[in-house]
Scaffold this motif. Structure first.
Motif, PDB file in Angstrom:
ATOM      1  N   SER A  71      61.530  81.912 -34.753  1.00 22.91           N
ATOM      2  CA  SER A  71      59.866  82.793 -34.572  1.00 22.91           C
ATOM      3  C   SER A  71      60.834  83.021 -33.319  1.00 22.91           C
ATOM      4  O   SER A  71      60.505  82.651 -32.485  1.00 22.91           O
ATOM      5  CB  SER A  71      58.505  82.202 -34.304  1.00 22.91           C
ATOM      6  OG  SER A  71      57.609  82.670 -33.932  1.00 22.91           O
ATOM      7  N   LYS A  72      61.119  84.607 -32.670  1.00 28.18           N
ATOM      8  CA  LYS A  72      61.520  84.691 -31.504  1.00 28.18           C
ATOM      9  C   LYS A  72      60.629  84.627 -30.318  1.00 28.18           C
ATOM     10  O   LYS A  72      60.000  84.174 -29.234  1.00 28.18           O
ATOM     11  CB  LYS A  72      62.027  86.203 -31.483  1.00 28.18           C
ATOM     12  CG  LYS A  72      62.710  86.434 -32.111  1.00 28.18           C
ATOM     13  CD  LYS A  72      63.949  87.585 -31.930  1.00 28.18           C
ATOM     14  CE  LYS A  72      64.880  87.598 -32.958  1.00 28.18           C
ATOM     15  NZ  LYS A  72      66.619  86.812 -32.056  1.00 28.18           N
ATOM     16  N   GLY A  73      58.728  84.343 -30.936  1.00 33.83           N
ATOM     17  CA  GLY A  73      57.527  84.638 -29.835  1.00 33.83           C
ATOM     18  C   GLY A  73      58.044  82.531 -29.381  1.00 33.83           C
ATOM     19  O   GLY A  73      57.590  82.505 -28.168  1.00 33.83           O
ATOM     20  N   TRP A  74      57.959  82.132 -30.486  1.00 29.75           N
ATOM     21  CA  TRP A  74      57.631  81.123 -29.782  1.00 29.75           C
ATOM     22  C   TRP A  74      59.256  80.753 -29.114  1.00 29.75           C
ATOM     23  O   TRP A  74      59.069  79.654 -27.970  1.00 29.75           O
ATOM     24  CB  TRP A  74      57.531  79.789 -30.985  1.00 29.75           C
ATOM     25  CG  TRP A  74      57.477  78.734 -31.433  1.00 29.75           C
ATOM     26  CD1 TRP A  74      56.909  77.875 -31.206  1.00 29.75           C
ATOM     27  CD2 TRP A  74      58.904  77.128 -30.956  1.00 29.75           C
ATOM     28  NE1 TRP A  74      56.724  76.305 -30.401  1.00 29.75           N
ATOM     29  CE2 TRP A  74      58.067  75.875 -30.752  1.00 29.75           C
ATOM     30  CE3 TRP A  74      60.144  76.916 -31.269  1.00 29.75           C
ATOM     31  CZ2 TRP A  74      58.738  74.869 -30.738  1.00 29.75           C
ATOM     32  CZ3 TRP A  74      60.178  76.058 -31.161  1.00 29.75           C
ATOM     33  CH2 TRP A  74      59.954  75.142 -30.925  1.00 29.75           C
ATOM     34  N   MET A  75      60.068  81.094 -29.040  1.00 30.02           N
ATOM     35  CA  MET A  75      61.947  80.484 -29.021  1.00 30.02           C
ATOM     36  C   MET A  75      62.105  81.225 -27.332  1.00 30.02           C
ATOM     37  O   MET A  75      61.737  80.559 -26.621  1.00 30.02           O
ATOM     38  CB  MET A  75      62.349  81.420 -29.269  1.00 30.02           C
ATOM     39  CG  MET A  75      63.929  81.643 -28.624  1.00 30.02           C
ATOM     40  SD  MET A  75      65.119  82.688 -28.212  1.00 30.02           S
ATOM     41  CE  MET A  75      64.185  84.110 -28.702  1.00 30.02           C
TER      42      MET A  75
END
Ligand code: AMP
Ligand code: GLY
Length: 379
Positions: A71-75
């Motif tokens: 998940s790039k959002g979480w990253m």
């Protein structure tokens, strides 16, 4: 030590080769002393957690830590909490909100999926209409991350982590576009080299970013054991984190692992067990890998073409040929069986010499539609 490696690409072939120098590499289902998980998808799906639940010693993060890649959002949330510099960005599930954010950017757009897309989920463009169309296509399948477009050369720094501490492996650079001079669509990587000239002064800052990230993961109760791969852009304002991956790079592993002269199996075992990490020893020699790709890669690679000349290529001094997308047919012939088919790696005293050897070896190999970049390690 008996080590099982999960995965079947060029990276895993290089891993098996590096581990076999000091350990016995066994099939994935054996009762191994150490399990090394190569690709991101099983990590994101919790393969490391399942093995650990059976009492196995596993090199690779659990599903929680693997969200850094899944998940790039979480990253981005973890980067912000850890104070690691990255591109201005937003995460969206509603197309109109995403398009409004695009319009607020000064020019130069990057559209990413917030779900795994096998290295093909990223559009980088200066054309806002193209970016808007891409947002609408991607958001139909899940959230999208939109970023400002940054500029500068890229750098891959891989860290081996034992949950608390890390060691940096030798830095590498890969070439993501399919065509010479960085043209055409993005791929998983068309070649790589190590060392990278002129970046040593940046490594302290990169180490600080990785340390801050590992500390933030620990704060969240995540015991991260495996590779943390920092994909950086060296912008005019300093290094910025483009992304984290949760495994060795492919094809970075094919140039990084051959440069390590200390015991890779023991390094990974120590990391997997949460033990103190041994000192890493690296050769001053350089390594270059050229990816040989199938007709149609990266859009629609053709399978089944007969590959000639691998043995002759491997006979060139200092050359290793790693199989990435290859099938061995009933008659013992090699056939293409994936987009990235072979990785031709050469190790020599200088980058120029390693590049010459790698391309000399490539001249021996052929199949219908084979293509590769001619400019690996020239920038
Ligand atoms: P990623 O999967 O996030 O690493 O993106 C793949 C590639 O897209 C990177 O290696 C860069 O070449 C490019 N890229 C990603 N994000 C940006 C950005 N914010 N600015 C410029 N290029 C980017
Ligand atoms: N070479 C880029 C990657 O492994 O993600």
């Amino acid at each position: 030590m008996r080590v099982a490696v999960l995965g079947n690409g060029g990276r895993e072939h290089a891993l098996r080769w590096a581990l076999a120098r000091t350990a016995t590499v066994v099939a994935a289902d054996a009762d191994a002393d150490l399990y090394v998980i190569g690709p991101e998808q099983p990590l994101v799906d919790g393969a490391a957690d399942r093995l650990r639940a059976q009492g196995k010693v596993v090199f690779g993060p659990g599903a929680e830590g693997a969200r850094l890649e899944g998940s790039k959002g979480w990253m981005k949330e973890v980067l912000a909490a850890a104070g690691v510099p990255t591109a201005a960005h937003g995460t969206f599930t509603m197309p109109d909100d995403a398009v409004a954010f695009l319009r607020s950017l000064p020019g130069g757009y990057v559209v990413k999926t917030d779900y795994l897309a096998a290295g093909k989920g990223v559009l980088v463009t200066d054309d806002r209409a193209e970016a808007e169309a891409d947002v609408r296509a991607k958001v139909a399948h899940g959230a999208v991350v939109i970023e400002e477009r940054m500029t500068g050369p890229e750098l891959s720094v891989l860290a081996v982590c034992n949950g608390k501490d890390f060691v940096l492996l030798p830095p590498a650079r890969d070439h993501k576009r399919v065509g010479d001079g960085d043209t055409g669509p993005n791929t998983g990587g068309m070649g790589a080299f190590s060392p990278v000239p002129g970046i040593d002064a940046l490594l302290d800052a990169v180490g600080e970013m990785i340390g801050a990230t590992l500390a933030e993961l620990q704060r969240r109760g995540i015991d991260y054991r495996g590779v943390l791969y920092a994909g950086l852009m060296l912008t005019p304002d300093g290094p910025r984190m483009l992304e984290y991956n949760v495994r060795l790079g492919d094809p970075e592993a094919q140039v990084v692992l051959p440069r390590i002269t200390s015991d890779v199996a023991e390094l990974f075992r120590a990391a997997a067990a949460g033990d103190p990490l041994p000192v890493l020893e690296v050769t001053g020699d350089a390594a270059v890998t050229v990816v040989l790709a199938a007709e149609g890669y990266p859009v629609d690679p053709r399978k089944g073409d007969v590959i000639e000349g691998v043995e002759e290529a491997a006979d060139v001094d200092g050359v290793l040929v790693f199989e990435a997308g290859v099938a061995h047919d009933d008659t013992g012939r090699l056939r293409t069986n994936g987009g990235r088919v072979l990785n031709v790696t050469a190790v020599a005293e200088t980058l120029a010499e390693a590049r010459d050897r790698a391309y000399e070896a490539v001249q021996h190999i052929s199949w219908p539609g084979m293509h590769y970049r001619k400019d690996i390690a020239t920038q």
